[in-house]
Structures are given as structure tokens and as C-alpha cells.
Scaffold this motif. Structure first.
Motif, PDB file in Angstrom:
ATOM      1  N   UNK A 778      -0.120  -6.225   1.916  1.00  7.05           N
ATOM      2  CA  UNK A 778       0.352  -5.121   2.990  1.00  7.05           C
ATOM      3  C   UNK A 778       1.568  -4.552   2.615  1.00  7.05           C
ATOM      4  N   UNK A 779       2.379  -5.200   1.918  1.00 11.18           N
ATOM      5  CA  UNK A 779       3.758  -4.522   1.497  1.00 11.18           C
ATOM      6  C   UNK A 779       3.347  -3.531   0.338  1.00 11.18           C
ATOM      7  N   UNK A 780       2.468  -4.113  -0.647  1.00 13.62           N
ATOM      8  CA  UNK A 780       1.771  -3.447  -1.848  1.00 13.62           C
ATOM      9  C   UNK A 780       1.278  -2.183  -1.278  1.00 13.62           C
ATOM     10  N   UNK A 781       0.575  -2.267  -0.212  1.00 12.07           N
ATOM     11  CA  UNK A 781      -0.350  -1.208   0.366  1.00 12.07           C
ATOM     12  C   UNK A 781       0.649   0.157   1.141  1.00 12.07           C
ATOM     13  N   UNK A 782       1.744  -0.366   1.658  1.00  8.77           N
ATOM     14  CA  UNK A 782       2.851   0.453   2.159  1.00  8.77           C
ATOM     15  C   UNK A 782       3.499   1.037   1.238  1.00  8.77           C
ATOM     16  N   UNK A 783       3.935   0.342   0.099  1.00  8.21           N
ATOM     17  CA  UNK A 783       4.500   1.079  -0.973  1.00  8.21           C
ATOM     18  C   UNK A 783       3.538   2.055  -1.650  1.00  8.21           C
TER      19      UNK A 783
END
Length: 813
Positions: A778-783
Motif C-alpha cells: 500500500x505504501x509502495x503503491x502510494x510512492x
């Protein structure tokens, strides 16, 4: 002097029109968001404040605690009303019990046009004391006497006009559920949209026994969540919290006096302030609308973040173009301008931009108001821009924005040394201003990524709601409320519908498997001498219930057809709670519902656990049996091959004709079960929609600023680009020069945003018993999303610079 400042400011803004446009657009959306968020927060915080004694009025709530569960019940046993008046005589006229009824038909004449189906939160039986606790403006009638006698009713202006048009309703008759008549004795003003007690059809409490309450008048164990007790405590010199705490201590003795010891041991009566009811999502309210204070403050924080993002744009662009205005500052200082005069001039430019943005923000807010009201489930007329408080807030916001956005740039621009400025020896590259711009870009992207992460997590949780295994099949099931009926009517309706080819199965029951309205009963297991210290959720239904809703029988069989309770089917949770590791082990055991004299009946089957409530709460121990007089819902499972919209419409038309022929005095309604279950998560849908909207606006504003900063960077490095092109640098290489730095900044922003977003969303997910896990992707996708957005934004200017003829670039001054 002021005229000179204005003239100079207008010329500067016109000369740098692209910078002006970017800042005005950014500030416009930032101010509009702040204004709309302020209006929404003000609306939410004003709930129930219109009542004169709101700060001293409370709802009595039962808090149940034992070793394995912790829950609240807003329902109060009916005999508690009289008992409280005896034990607390000083509160005799300052406490009252409200008995809500929902989904009822009210008739004002014989024709179909005079039948009205009223849902929850509109109709209730109340005492005259009700009007001592809750403020209504009276148009006709008297608060003391209007509901003193049985079979009387008070209507709101809206309902009076709905039922009787423009004629005087006093003395007119309304018929409730085709079984009891009420005479209109009063008309009151419509309750405000910010009321947690929004009733508009107020029936005399003295008529409740004749109509029939949902629980017994001498039963201290059974409760109905719509029967709630409110009280107003007397004024005292001590703080109100202290007075309430003292009353709660007295209520502990009251519970021990009137409840059975085993019940009083696990129960504590608490006083819930009227002004806090709207914010308690676990206990709910009659308005069926609540929002947590955490969500409200999150809205305010996001609004502030968006404004900060817009102000960051201003600071970035102002410092980026500092070199362009250096000579102007040098000339003014040589001609005698002081630093204070220059600072005021630049602040004036900021103020002028802000004033323009405020005017545009009002237009944006006005256009967006209906959509925002719909998104947040607020009545559109409850939000208005024509309000002194709103105007005052906007003025204060404009002043704050001017200082926040303009102070530092004015300090920077007015601080140039005239000699260095006129010699052109000022540099931005490598200076503290560049470091500041980088830091502010990181702040912008950190805010954007927090919102992106929040949106991704909220979306994942909403998808979990939609796709979670509920233990039953919600697809292609229609539920239809069943009104008060006569003997044989249910069988007649079943006979008319059973042969239709479009119907796979149909069943009568108290409700669908998952329901907000629940009947909880106490019980004794086997030869125990007292009831268990927890209750079971009752799901009385006929033998077709399992097939219609797709429940799975894991042991034993279904109960035999009957009109009364003869056999029980339990769920896995109840079997496990009673100590049985395997479902088969509980078969043949005996359960007795209610008091010590109730008859034991055998358990003949076990069904796989299904969600008895929404996914906010654990699956409760559940008991199923036949009980004809409790069947309030008809469930129809549609045949899969008949699922086209036209076929469903034709089927529902046929069902309606059969239903109306069976119940001619009532109003036909239906709802698809999957839609009913979606309504359990309205608050989460609102929050998800809000995240999406505000995240989109924050990203848009951030991109505007990034575009402007890159434009100034490209302009200031035009010759460098020309030299690199002349020496053979490719377009990709030039693009990389401008984009690599921003990718690094996005990465730093992600590192900052991730732990903050993780903490906030973890707290939000605590409200759900069944929730997703927050995962790394989820954090990787946001980045990744942020990097793509940054690259797209940077690409417009950097690629244009890379494609420019190097000869023209080298000629640029």
C-alpha cells in the motif's frame, strides 16, 4: 501610498501572469476546501445544541461487561421508567422514555393516496415530559396538554402539510398501522437537521399499551433499542461531569435493586451526554447518522493541510522567481525604499492574490455545496454561505493565508542588498532558498502521500466489506417488510408467489441474517440453575430460511415446521461458547429461553457462523427457531437464470400485486439485500469519498506548484541546457537532470508520510472487528503514484527544454 502599492502590485502580477495564475488557482481551491470543511465541521459540532438544557441532558445507556464481551445497549427495560420516578422523585418530570416505531403506515383517509410509509426516526410514542427535555417551537396546541390524553398525536409542520395539505390539521384523525386512531392536538416546527431526536409524528405515550410495545411492561431482562430513556439533571454549583458521575453511582444501586444479581453483576448504567450522542458510532441514535470526533478532527486537519499545500506553492514560486525581481528591489532601495516598505509591498501583492482567490473560492464553494452535502450525508439547506460566522471565518482565513504565504517571501525579497542585486551577483542555486524550496516540496508530497495511503487503505477496507464471506448469500435476494397481519395471510401470500418460475425460494423471518435491529434473549443451558451471563441473538424464521439466504447446515437438521418454538438450530459461535469443540456434540442438548419457568427445547442443528451484525462487530451467539408472530420480513431468492433487469422488474411487479392483494391497507416496499448491507457502512463510504476528493485536490494543488517551480528552474538553466545539448546530451539525459531531484524528494516524502499514515489508519481500523491488514504494498503503491504524478508534471517543462534548439538557448540572456 496605498494606491501606489496597489498599482505596483497589479503591474507585478500582470508581468508574471503565469506565476499569478498558478498561485490564484492553488489558493482558490485551498481556500474553498477549508471553507467547506469548516462548514461541515461546524454543522457536525452543532448537533443537539439547539436544546436549552442540552448540557444537562443525558441518555441512559446500559454498559455490559463480562470476561468475554464488552458492549452497549441503548434500550432500557420498560419498567425502569416508573421505577426511576419512584427511586428519584426529584427527577419525576425531568426524565422520559421514548418508544420509537419505524416502517409503519399512517393513513389519513380511505384512498391509496392517503397512505404514507414512514421509516425510522420519524414516529415515536412520547410523554408530555418529552417537551421539557427537547425544545420544539409550537405553532398550535400546548406542550403540557397536547399529549396528556390517549390517542392523541402532535405533528411537525412538514408532516401536517404532507398529510393534510394546507388545511388546519387540528382535530383531524390519523390511523396507525390500520389498527389505532389518533387525533391531532398540536403542530410544532420542524426539528432542526442537527437533532439526534428528530421525531415529527409524536404519539401519546398513554396509548402505547393499547398499541403494543416491543417488550413487556414488567420484563426487566428484555430490551428494545428503540425504547430509550433521557433525563435532565438539576443545575448545581459543581461541574456537570461531577453531577453526572454522582448520578451514575446512584444508578449502580438502582441496578442492584431491580435487576437479578447475575444481570446486575455484568451491567453498569452510564449517562451519555446529549451533546455527545452524535459522535458515538457504537451506540448510534434515532437520526441514524453519527460521526466520530476523530473523523471530524481528521477532516479539519486535512483541510488545513490543503491550505498549507497552497501556501507552499506561493512560497516556492516567490523564492524561485526571487532573482527575476532582484534588480527591481535594488533600484527601489537605491531610490530610498526601506525594507519595511518593500515588505509591505510584497505582502500587499500576496493580499491582493488572496482577495482574488477568496472571491473565486466563494464561487467554487457555492457550486460544490450540493455535492459536498450529498457526500457527507448532510441536508443541503443545512449548509449556507450566507452566514455571519462563515463570512467571518473566510475573512480570518484570508488574513491567515496572506501572512502564512506572504511573510517569508516578503522577508526574502525585501532583504536583498542593493549593490549585489544591481550587479546581478545574487544566486539561487545552492543557496538556502533552494534548500527551503526542496523542504517545502517534501512537505507537499508528504501531505499528498498521506492522503493517497489513506485512500488506498480505505478502499481496501471497503472492498473487504463488499467481498467478505458473511456466511450467507446476499446476491439476488429481495427483502420485503411484512406488516401487522391476520391469520392465514402469510400462507396466502406464499401460495401466490411459490409457483412463480423467477423465484427460487422464499422465506419468512424476523429479519435478514445480518441486521441492525436485533432481539437478544437470555437463556439457560441444560440443567443450569440460572441463565448464562450473556444473551443469544434470536433469528426466528421458517424452515426455508436456510435455503433462501444460503446458510450452511454443518450438523444435524433444520427444525420442524411450526407456528411456535419447538426446536432450536444454533450457530457455531454458540456451540463453541458453550464448550463444544465439534458441532455434532451439542445436538440433543436442551435450551430454555427467558425465566426459570420456561420450557426446555432440544437443539437439532448447527449452522455455519454468519454475520449477525455488520462487520463492525463480532458474530454473536445465535439461536434460530420457528415463531410465526415475529415474522417481519419476506426474503425472496431470485432464480439465477431470471436475473435480467427486465425480468426482475416484471417479477417485482407481480410480487407487488400479490402483496397488495394480501395487505390492501399497507404500502409495498422492497430492497435488495446487498443494498441493505451496503447501508451498514455509510460512514465509511463517506470517509472514503472524502479521502478521494481531498487527496485529489491536494495532488492537483501540489502539481500546480511543482509545475511552476520546474518552469522557473528550466528558465534559469536555459544556457546550461543549451551547452549540454551542444555537447551531445540526449533528450532523455536532459529530462533526467530535472526529474531525478524530484524523485528523490518524493522518496523522502514517502519516508515521512508512511509512519504517520500507518498510525492514523490503524486507529481508524480499530472500529472494525473484521478488518484488513495494512501491508507494505500500500505504501509502495502510494510512492509509485506520487512518482508518476511528479514525472508527468515535470515532463511538460523538462522535455520542452530538452527539445529546444541549443542555438536559441545559448543566445538567451
Amino acid at each position: 501610498m496605498i494606491r501606489n502599492y496597489v498599482t505596483t502590485a497589479l503591474r507585478a502580477l500582470k508581468r508574471n501572469w503565469n506565476y499569478t495564475f498558478i498561485n490564484v488557482i492553488g489558493l482558490t481551491f485551498g481556500l474553498a476546501c477549508c471553507l467547506l470543511v469548516f462548514m461541515a465541521i461546524r454543522h457536525e459540532l452543532s448537533y443537539d445544541r439547539h436544546n436549552a438544557n442540552a448540557d444537562r441532558t443525558y441518555r441512559l445507556v446500559a454498559h455490559y461487561q463480562n470476561g468475554t464481551s464488552d458492549g452497549f445497549d441503548t434500550g432500557i427495560p420498560l419498567p425502569a421508567l416508573a421505577a426511576l420516578r419512584i427511586d428519584f422523585p426529584d427527577l419525576k418530570h425531568d426524565l422520559t422514555l421514548i418508544h420509537e416505531i419505524g416502517d409503519v403506515v399512517i393513513r389519513t383517509g380511505g384512498s391509496a393516496a392517503n397512505k404514507f410509509k414512514e421509516g425510522r426516526g420519524l414516529v415515536a410514542f412520547v410523554e408530555p415530559e418529552y417537551f421539557r427535555l427537547f425544545d420544539y417551537g409550537w405553532k398550535s396546541g400546548n406542550a403540557l396538554s397536547a399529549l396528556q390524553n390517549p390517542n392523541t398525536v402532535v405533528l411537525s409542520e412538514r408532516m401536517a402539510k404532507k398529510y393534510f395539505g394546507n388545511t388546519d390539521p387540528i382535530g383531524k384523525i390519523v390511523r396507525l398501522e390500520n389498527r389505532q386512531d389518533f387525533t391531532v392536538t398540536g403542530v410544532v416546527q420542524n426539528p432542526p437537521a442537527t437533532s439526534s431526536v428528530p421525531f415529527e409524528v409524536l404519539l401519546s405515550f398513554a396509548s402505547l399499551k393499547q398499541y403494543g410495545a416491543f417488550t413487556d411492561w414488567d420484563d426487566w431482562q428484555s430490551t428494545y433499542s428503540g425504547a430509550q430513556l433521557y433525563l435532565t439533571l438539576p443545575k448545581a454549583s459543581a461541574s456537570q461531569a461531577t453531577v453526572a458521575a454522582q448520578m451514575e453511582q446512584k444508578l449502580a444501586g438502582f441496578a442492584k435493586k431491580h435487576l437479578r444479581p447475575e444481570d446486575a453483576k455484568n451491567l453498569r448504567y452510564e449517562l451519555q451526554p446529549l451533546t455527545d450522542i452524535h459522535f458515538h458510532t457504537r451506540t448510534g441514535n434515532y437520526a441514524n447518522r453519527s460521526i466520530s470526533k476523530e473523523t471530524i478532527w481528521a477532516m479539519g486537519l486535512i483541510g488545513l493541510f490543503i491550505l498549507i499545500t497552497a501556501c507552499v506553492n506561493f512560497i516556492n514560486l516567490a523564492t524561485a522567481q526571487a532573482i527575476r525581481r532582484a534588480k527591481e528591489v535594488g533600484v527601489r532601495k537605491v531610490l530610498g525604499s526601506s525594507r519595511g516598505q518593500l515588505a509591505r509591498q510584497f505582502l500587499g501583492e500576496t493580499g491582493l492574490l488572496t482577495a482574488i482567490a477568496i472571491v473565486l473560492a466563494l464561487g467554487v464553494a457555492y457550486a460544490a455545496l450540493p455535492n459536498v452535502a450529498e457526500l457527507l450525508d448532510i441536508q443541503a439547506d443545512a449548509l449556507t454561505l450566507v452566514d455571519p460566522v462563515v463570512i467571518g471565518f473566510l475573512v480570518a482565513l484570508g488574513f491567515f493565508t496572506t501572512i502564512l504565504a506572504g511573510f517569508y517571501p516578503s522577508l526574502v525579497l525585501s532583504g536583498y542588498q542593493p549593490v549585489l542585486a544591481l550587479k546581478g551577483r545574487l544566486r539561487v542555486a545552492g543557496s538556502k532558498y533552494l534548500t527551503l524550496r526542496r523542504s517545502l516540496i517534501v512537505v507537499q508530497f508528504a501531505i499528498s502521500q498521506m492522503l493517497i495511503i489513506g485512500t488506498i487503505i480505505a478502499y481496501s477496507q471497503m472492498q473487504h466489506f463488499r467481498s467478505a464471506d458473511l456466511g450467507f448469500n446476499k446476491e439476488a435476494v429481495v427483502t420485503i417488510p411484512i406488516p401487522e397481519r391476520k391469520p392465514g395471510q402469510l400462507e396466502n401470500l406464499r401460495a401466490k408467489l411459490a409457483g412463480l418460475p423467477s423465484i427460487q425460494s422464499l422465506s419468512y423471518g424476523i429479519s435478514a441474517p445480518s441486521s441492525n435491529g436485533n432481539w437478544t434473549a437470555s437463556f439457560r443451558f441444560e440443567n443450569a440453575d440460572k441463565n448464562e451471563d450473556y444473551g443469544v441473538v434470536m433469528r426466528p424464521a421458517d424452515t426455508s430460511y436456510v435455503r433462501t439466504y444460503g446458510l450452511i447446515l454443518v450438523a444435524g437438521r433444520m427444525f420442524v415446521p411450526a407456528d411456535t418454538m419447538r426446536e432450536f438450530v444454533v450457530n457455531e459461535s454458540l456451540a463453541k461458547r458453550l464448550g463444544f469443540a465439534q458441532p455434532q456434540q451439542i445436538l440433543g442438548k436442551m435450551i430454555a429461553l427467558g425465566g426459570p419457568n420456561s420450557v426446555k427445547k432440544p437443539i437439532v442443528g448447527v449452522v455455519k457462523d454468519f454475520n449477525t451484525f455488520s462487520l463492525h462487530r463480532k458474530t454473536a451467539p445465535c439461536l434460530m427457531s420457528t415463531k410465526l408472530d415475529t415474522y417481519n420480513t419476506l426474503g425472496i431468492k431470485l432464480a439465477s437464470q431470471q436475473g435480467s433487469p427486465e425480468a426482475i422488474s416484471a417479477l417485482l411487479s407481480t410480487v407487488q400485486k400479490a402483496w397488495e392483494a394480501t395487505f390492501p391497507d399497507f404500502v409495498f416496499q422492497y430492497e435488495f439485500l446487498d443494498k441493505t448491507l451496503d447501508d451498514f457502512y455509510k460512514n465509511e463510504e463517506r470517509l472514503f469519498g472524502l479521502f478521494r476528493l481531498l487527496a485529489g485536490i491536494a495532488i492537483f494543488i501540489g502539481c500546480l506548484g511543482l509545475y511552476g517551480v520546474v518552469a522557473f528552474m528550466v528558465e534559469s538553466r536555459t544556457k546550461e541546457v543549451g551547452i549540454r545539448k551542444a555537447l551531445g546530451a540526449s533528450t532523455t539525459h536532459i529530462f533526467g537532470i530535472f526529474s531525478n531531484e524530484f524523485i528523490k524528494l518524493v522518496g523522502i516524502a514517502l519516508v515521512i508520510a508512511s509512519p504517520i499514515a500507518w498510525y492514523v489508519m490503524s486507529e481508524w481500523l480499530k472500529d472494525f472487528e473484521y478488518k484488513i491488514s495494512i501491508e507494505w504494498w500500500m505504501f509502495a503503491l502510494a510512492g509509485l503514484v506520487a512518482v508518476i504524478i511528479a514525472l508527468i508534471t515535470v515532463s511538460f517543462q523538462s522535455i520542452r527544454a530538452a527539445l529546444m534548439d541549443p542555438v536559441k538557448s545559448l543566445r538567451t540572456e
